[in-house]
Each structure stands twice: as C-alpha cells, then as structure tokens.
Scaffold this motif. Structure first.
Motif, PDB file in Angstrom:
ATOM      1  N   MET A   1       0.958  -1.275  -0.091  1.00 53.69           N
ATOM      2  CA  MET A   1      -0.491  -0.271  -0.278  1.00 53.69           C
ATOM      3  C   MET A   1       1.337   1.284   0.022  1.00 53.69           C
ATOM      4  SD  MET A   1      -3.128   0.702   2.275  1.00 53.69           S
ATOM      5  CE  MET A   1      -2.983   1.448   3.131  1.00 53.69           C
TER       6      MET A   1
ATOM      7  N   ILE B   1       1.164   4.360  -2.634  1.00 52.81           N
ATOM      8  CA  ILE B   1       0.930   5.416  -2.552  1.00 52.81           C
ATOM      9  C   ILE B   1       1.831   6.608  -3.385  1.00 52.81           C
ATOM     10  CG2 ILE B   1       0.741   7.127  -0.791  1.00 52.81           C
ATOM     11  CD1 ILE B   1      -0.601   5.951   0.413  1.00 52.81           C
TER      12      ILE B   1
ATOM     13  N   MET C   1       1.331   6.584  -7.559  1.00 58.80           N
ATOM     14  CA  MET C   1       0.530   7.492  -7.032  1.00 58.80           C
ATOM     15  C   MET C   1       0.803   9.045  -7.457  1.00 58.80           C
ATOM     16  SD  MET C   1      -3.135   6.040  -6.521  1.00 58.80           S
ATOM     17  CE  MET C   1      -2.675   4.899  -4.764  1.00 58.80           C
ATOM     18  N   MET C   2       1.883   9.144  -6.201  1.00 58.80           N
ATOM     19  CA  MET C   2       1.541  10.035  -5.661  1.00 58.80           C
ATOM     20  C   MET C   2       2.681  11.168  -7.033  1.00 58.80           C
ATOM     21  SD  MET C   2       2.199  10.677  -2.169  1.00 58.80           S
ATOM     22  CE  MET C   2       1.026  11.439  -1.307  1.00 58.80           C
TER      23      MET C   2
ATOM     24  N   PRO D   1       0.079  10.536 -11.341  1.00 62.90           N
ATOM     25  CA  PRO D   1      -1.254  10.829 -11.435  1.00 62.90           C
ATOM     26  C   PRO D   1      -1.079   9.638 -12.403  1.00 62.90           C
ATOM     27  CG  PRO D   1      -0.425  12.699 -10.854  1.00 62.90           C
ATOM     28  CD  PRO D   1       0.861  12.381 -11.165  1.00 62.90           C
ATOM     29  N   ALA D   2      -0.476   9.704 -13.256  1.00 62.69           N
ATOM     30  CA  ALA D   2      -1.438   9.290 -14.121  1.00 62.69           C
ATOM     31  C   ALA D   2      -1.776   7.475 -13.966  1.00 62.69           C
ATOM     32  CB  ALA D   2      -0.993   9.628 -15.789  1.00 62.69           C
TER      33      ALA D   2
ATOM     34  N   ILE E   1      -2.403   6.649 -11.585  1.00 63.10           N
ATOM     35  CA  ILE E   1      -4.027   6.082 -10.105  1.00 63.10           C
ATOM     36  C   ILE E   1      -4.735   5.071 -10.888  1.00 63.10           C
ATOM     37  CG2 ILE E   1      -5.689   7.345  -9.072  1.00 63.10           C
ATOM     38  CD1 ILE E   1      -4.208  10.331  -9.215  1.00 63.10           C
ATOM     39  N   SER E   2      -5.023   5.487 -11.672  1.00 57.24           N
ATOM     40  CA  SER E   2      -6.390   3.785 -11.785  1.00 57.24           C
ATOM     41  C   SER E   2      -5.937   2.688 -11.544  1.00 57.24           C
ATOM     42  CB  SER E   2      -6.913   4.802 -13.551  1.00 57.24           C
ATOM     43  OG  SER E   2      -8.254   3.891 -13.085  1.00 57.24           O
TER      44      SER E   2
ATOM     45  N   LEU F   1      -4.573   1.592  -7.949  1.00 56.44           N
ATOM     46  CA  LEU F   1      -5.957   2.075  -7.142  1.00 56.44           C
ATOM     47  C   LEU F   1      -6.539   0.091  -8.056  1.00 56.44           C
ATOM     48  CD1 LEU F   1      -8.110   4.589  -7.312  1.00 56.44           C
ATOM     49  CD2 LEU F   1      -6.512   3.432  -5.255  1.00 56.44           C
TER      50      LEU F   1
ATOM     51  N   LEU G   1      -4.858  -2.539  -5.752  1.00 58.10           N
ATOM     52  CA  LEU G   1      -4.799  -2.296  -4.519  1.00 58.10           C
ATOM     53  C   LEU G   1      -6.531  -2.850  -3.674  1.00 58.10           C
ATOM     54  CD1 LEU G   1      -3.570  -0.567  -2.021  1.00 58.10           C
ATOM     55  CD2 LEU G   1      -5.266   1.434  -2.198  1.00 58.10           C
ATOM     56  N   TRP G   2      -7.116  -2.870  -4.761  1.00 60.71           N
ATOM     57  CA  TRP G   2      -8.084  -3.835  -4.472  1.00 60.71           C
ATOM     58  C   TRP G   2      -7.955  -5.072  -4.336  1.00 60.71           C
ATOM     59  CZ3 TRP G   2     -11.052  -1.537  -1.865  1.00 60.71           C
ATOM     60  CH2 TRP G   2     -11.407  -0.204  -2.013  1.00 60.71           C
TER      61      TRP G   2
ATOM     62  N   LYS H   1      -5.876  -5.825  -1.760  1.00 57.75           N
ATOM     63  CA  LYS H   1      -6.610  -6.550  -0.624  1.00 57.75           C
ATOM     64  C   LYS H   1      -7.629  -7.191  -0.423  1.00 57.75           C
ATOM     65  CE  LYS H   1      -8.993  -4.675   3.256  1.00 57.75           C
ATOM     66  NZ  LYS H   1      -8.165  -4.366   4.352  1.00 57.75           N
TER      67      LYS H   1
END
Lengths: 239, 239
Positions: free
Chosen positions: A172, A176, A179-180, A183-184, A186-187, A190, A193-194, A197
């Motif tokens: 995680m 992060i 992504m920082m 930002p392109a 990010i999707s 995520l 990330l799911w 999880k």
C-alpha cells in the motif's frame, strides 16, 4: 446417549462432509490461482469463466451447510462431536468467502481487459505477485492442517498471517508513492490496491480455517485470544 | 420426538439467545456510529475507546456461539428449529464482522489524529457521510426485520444493498478524479476510500442478516439465488 452404531454412522456422515469440504477447498484454491492468472494475462474470456465458476463454489456452500444440518438432526451428536460439525460449517463459510474474493480479482482483470488497458509502465501483477504466492501457500497449508487435524501447523499459520498483513501495508505504501509520483497511473494503482486487498482477505480466511482446526482438535475457541502468542512462546522454549 | 415440555424449554432458550443477539446488534450499531463520529472529529482518545470496545463485541460472539451449541446439544431440536438456531449463529458472525469493520474506521481516525492531519481542503467524512447514513439505517432495519420475523422487509433490504454498492462505486470514481487533480491529497483520499469500503461491507453484512431472516421465516436458503428479483416482481404486481 448415542450407541456404537449411531456413533459410527455419525463418523461416516462426518467423513462424507469433510471430504466434500476438502474438494471445495481444492476448487477454491484453483479459483484463486486462475483469478491471479487472469490479472497477469488480462485475458477477458478466461476472466469471465473464472467469475462464472464461482457459482459452483456457491452451490457447494449451500449443499454442505445442508449436509451439516442433516447430520445434526439425524445423529444428534454430543457436545464434542457437535463442536466439530459447527467448526466445519464455519470452514465452509470461509471457503465461500475466498471464492468471492477471487471473483473480485477476476472481475478487476475483466474490467481492465474491457478497457483495453496495457500495463507497459506499471505491472499491477508484479506488485502483488509475492503476496499472492504467500497467501496461496498459506491457503493450501490451512486446508492441509484441517485435513490432518494438525493443530501445531495451524498455530504457525495464524502467526504467519501477521507477515501477510505487514506485506500488504508495505504494498500500500509503495502504491501511494507510485501514485504521487505519476498521477496518470492512479487508476492502475487502485486496481492493484483492490487486488492486494482481496489477497490479504484470502489470507484472513485461511487464518480463520486454521483457528477452526484448532477448535476441532483441541476444543478451544481461540478467536480473539492471545492463545497463539502463548503457544508460540512454549514452542520456542521447546515445550 | 420432542414433547411439549422440551419444546417450551427450547423456545425459552432460543428467546434468551435472540434477546442477547439483539443486544449485541444494538452495541454494534453504536459502535459503527461512534467510529463514524471519530472519523468526523478526529478525536484520537475517542477513537482508541471505540477500538477497545470491539472486545466486548468479540466476547459476545464467543458467548453466543456457545449458547447456540448448548441449545442444540441439550434440546436436540428437529430440522425446523435447528434451522433457526443455525441462521441465528450466522447473524452473530455477521454482527462480529460489522464490529471489525467499524473498528477499522476507528483505527483510520486514530492514525489520522496521530499524524495531526487536518482536512482543510478535503473532508473525507463529507465524502462518505451519505453512504454511512444509508448503511446505518439499513443495519438498523435489518436488525428490526430479524427481531420481528419480517421477511417482506428483509426482501426490500436485500434489494437496497444494490443502491449501496452503486453509491460506493460513485464515491470511488469521485475520489479517483480528486486524486488525479491534486496528488497531494492522495493519502487523505485513500483513507476515505478505505472508510467507504468498510461502510459498504457493513451494508453487505446487513444484507446477510436480512437473508438469514428470510431463511428463519420461510425456510428457504436464498443465498446465491434470484429469489429477491422474483419476489420483488410479485410485490410490484400486487401479490
């Protein structure tokens, strides 16, 4: 209360349930591996098949719950035996949930494929690969411990879940940062990330299976207790 | 098999369990509201107290599971009655999981407070407030349906879970847009995402409670079936 005959019938019925549970366990293990393969390859047809195959897991859950109820009504087990049936019922629930989490992974793979997204810059799969391998092994071993009534192994698995949780947190943090920095992505990040999880939750369910195994073997409800820490201390001291 | 006397004892024992389950339900509802308050205010002492109070929920789970097992061994219920006990056991598991999800929200609030992070630019709480209210109501109504054996209400609640899921996806899309526009808020936005996920899962558990209620009242296992869609069609046609 129950005679020799009734008790041997109870054992026979219970064995039938246990072997079905192990069958369901094998199915769920494959389901998870297949879902991870879809996430790696982005093959949408394969992903759709994995999503569909969850129906078989669901069917088994309902059937096995029913077999447990029938066993209780027909054989009227005494406290000790009932404990085993109840804990087996909980293993069934955990297996079904593992199926759900794997299905989530397959759905994410399917969605990625439908958007025709490529992972040239960032491989979500590489990010979660090690975690998925660890959890796959943990799941396999928890089913093994359940099959062999191996409470010592179960204790180790429960402790191992903390490593999984810590690996998840580290993924995680990495995501992060990623992504920082860009930002392109990010999707994509995520999605990863799911998936991470879902894998981490499969680890939780494998841990639950280990807890139910200890309950079956030792007759102790160790959920929400410091049983494992104490037990491990003793193992280290060469109990 | 069971005489009048034994059956009335069964009813007595079952009522004792049911009232404890409803007590546990009330506790879990408060737990969720308290956790959301912590996320809103960022009060770390309050959050620590909420995390701590999950122990009482866990204790109730173990105690009630035990009461269910005792009831089965002592009263040897017939198939119909056993079904109720088993489904009540599943409600207990769902309540404990709701406690876990609320605790996750409180932990996020605690962590934010410890980092002394302020939400001047972005309120995670505002992002999830409407979802939390809907799920809080859904949970309350699912416990109500369980208490009153209200299967019609339970059917509505199961359908309502789809709205919750769709609201969750819309929150997720908003947060992604937000993160892309201002990467500095990624860390906040992810906290909000985990809180939203926990709330959405509480909705899933409330839906499960509604499914168990239908099983208790109607004797049908409607999990993984299209029962609700069919039932709703009939309700619309003025069945």
């Amino acid at each position: 209360m129950t005679g020799e005959h009734s008790s041997s019938q109870y054992n026979h019925d219970l064995e039938a349930i246990r072997s079905q549970v192990l069958l369901m366990g094998g199915l769920v293990e494959n389901h998870f591996q297949d879902a991870m393969n879809c996430y790696r390859t982005g093959n949408s047809e394969h992903a759709a098949a994995v999503v569909k195959s969850d129906e078989e897991v669901n069917r088994l859950e309902v059937m096995l719950d029913d077999m447990c109820s029938h066993l209780i009504v027909k054989r009227q087990p005494a406290a000790n035996d009932l404990r085993t049936v109840m804990a087996t019922g909980k293993v069934i629930t955990d297996l079904e949930r593992i199926g759900d989490e794997s299905t989530k992974i397959a759905r994410i793979a399917q969605e990625m494929a439908s958007k025709n997204r490529t992972n040239a810059m960032f491989s979500g799969y590489e990010t979660v690969r090690v975690l998925a391998n660890s959890v796959g092994q943990m799941l396999h071993q928890s089913l093994d411990a359940f099959a062999r009534h191996d409470d010592a192994k179960a204790v180790q698995l429960i402790a191992f879940d903390e490593i999984i949780d810590s690996d998840f947190r580290s993924i995680m943090r990495n995501l992060i940062t990623f992504m920082m920095e860009d930002p392109a992505t990010i999707s994509f990040a995520l999605d990863a990330l799911w998936v991470a999880k879902a894998i981490e939750r499969i680890g939780d369910h494998a841990k639950n299976i280990a807890e139910h195994t200890i309950y079956i073997v030792e007759g102790r409800d160790i959920r929400h207790s410091d049983y494992v820490a104490t037990k491990q201390d003793k193992q280290h001291q060469g109990e």
